[in-house]
Design a protein around this motif. Structure first.
Motif, PDB file in Angstrom:
ATOM      1  N   LYS A  54     -13.192  22.293  24.224  1.00  0.00           N
ATOM      2  CA  LYS A  54     -13.016  23.562  23.496  1.00  0.00           C
ATOM      3  C   LYS A  54     -11.621  24.117  23.736  1.00  0.00           C
ATOM      4  N   GLY A  55     -11.122  24.040  24.971  1.00  0.00           N
ATOM      5  CA  GLY A  55      -9.775  24.510  25.263  1.00  0.00           C
ATOM      6  C   GLY A  55      -8.720  23.735  24.494  1.00  0.00           C
ATOM      7  N   ALA A  56      -8.895  22.416  24.414  1.00  0.00           N
ATOM      8  CA  ALA A  56      -7.941  21.596  23.656  1.00  0.00           C
ATOM      9  C   ALA A  56      -7.979  21.960  22.175  1.00  0.00           C
ATOM     10  N   PHE A  57      -9.172  22.257  21.651  1.00  0.00           N
ATOM     11  CA  PHE A  57      -9.283  22.633  20.248  1.00  0.00           C
ATOM     12  C   PHE A  57      -8.604  23.981  19.982  1.00  0.00           C
ATOM     13  N   ILE A  58      -8.790  24.946  20.887  1.00  0.00           N
ATOM     14  CA  ILE A  58      -8.143  26.258  20.722  1.00  0.00           C
ATOM     15  C   ILE A  58      -6.632  26.109  20.757  1.00  0.00           C
ATOM     16  N   ARG A  59      -6.121  25.318  21.668  1.00  0.00           N
ATOM     17  CA  ARG A  59      -4.663  25.145  21.763  1.00  0.00           C
ATOM     18  C   ARG A  59      -4.117  24.483  20.506  1.00  0.00           C
ATOM     19  N   SER A  60      -4.805  23.445  20.025  1.00  0.00           N
ATOM     20  CA  SER A  60      -4.318  22.755  18.822  1.00  0.00           C
ATOM     21  C   SER A  60      -4.417  23.646  17.586  1.00  0.00           C
ATOM     22  N   ALA A  61      -5.427  24.528  17.550  1.00  0.00           N
ATOM     23  CA  ALA A  61      -5.588  25.416  16.406  1.00  0.00           C
ATOM     24  C   ALA A  61      -4.515  26.491  16.367  1.00  0.00           C
TER      25      ALA A  61
END
Length: 254
Positions: A54-61
């Motif tokens: 989830k953290g990786a998805f937030i950063r990429s978004a």
């Protein structure tokens, strides 16, 4: 544990050998043959893996819209924030700093106020203490994320430039991202010198200032009307008979 003294160094796993860096030195150790996990440690590992994704998805978004350089600990700090917040508690990332060295309060002693309709009001105040900076860029970023499908459903931004050599009379900023998903609102500040952008990590910030969950209309439950009772006709009265004549029963006509 062994130490690497050669100029050829590496980190990671090769076969059953793990190389890593500790206190500035490159070390080697053998990988364990088996790893024992209890049910609790297995659940904790699964939750940490989900939080990391989830953290990786937030950063990429949010990465395409954030212009400052994040610090080297941003990955671990965001993962830890998500783990501490708990499952599906997206509001737990409110206040997260993409740059640990500076926050929004450093630039605005009177913090901006965000209304429910997406308008940010920055009160009039005295802005000072930014070394040789002559201009400040304020960027309000709104990113709507559908965590169920892991998609970014919308984005909007508003940019404000403040002349630090003039009194600041306050300002309003607006973002609007309709749609489905959780809305993450980030406030970014960059400072500029006379010859361009300042790369001082203490003079740039980007904080998540608000998290707005998707509000879906509640289902309206209506009570069904009780069925009307069927009308029951009274039983038909029994016909009276009279004594028989000549051995035959006599039934009177109606």
């Amino acid at each position: 544990m062994a130490f690497l003294t050669s100029v050829i160094t590496f980190t990671g796993k090769v076969g059953n050998v793990i190389a890593y860096k500790r206190n500035g030195k490159f070390c080697l150790r053998s990988a364990p043959e088996t790893v024992r996990q209890t049910a609790n440690t297995r659940r904790a590992a699964q939750w940490f893996g989900a939080a990391s994704r989830k953290g990786a998805f937030i950063r990429s978004a949010m990465a395409p819209d954030i212009d400052i350089l994040c610090d080297s600990s941003v990955v671990n700090r965001l993962n830890s924030t998500i783990v501490s917040a708990g499952r599906n508690n997206h509001a737990g990332v409110k206040g997260f700093r993409f740059n640990v060295h500076a926050g929004i309060e450093k630039f605005f002693p009177e913090l901006p106020v965000l209304s429910q309709d997406g308008k940010l009001h920055i009160p009039a105040q005295k802005l000072q203490g930014f070394a040789n900076a002559v201009r400040m860029e304020v960027k309000l970023i709104a990113t709507r994320i559908d965590f169920a499908t892991r998609t970014v459903t919308g984005m909007d931004a508003d940019v404000l430039h403040i002349d630090l050599e003039q009194p600041f009379e306050g300002a309003d900023m607006t973002v609007d991202v309709p749609g489905k998903g959780t809305l993450l609102i980030t406030l970014q500040v960059r400072t500029f010198l006379k010859d361009g952008l300042s790369y001082d990590r203490k003079l740039n910030a980007a904080d998540i200032i608000a998290v707005v969950e998707d509000v879906r209309p509640e289902a309206v439950v209506t009570k069904s009307r009780p069925r009307k009772q069927l009308l029951k006709l009274p039983p038909e009265p029994a016909r009276k008979t009279v004594p028989a004549k000549n051995g035959q029963p006599h039934v009177p006509r109606e």
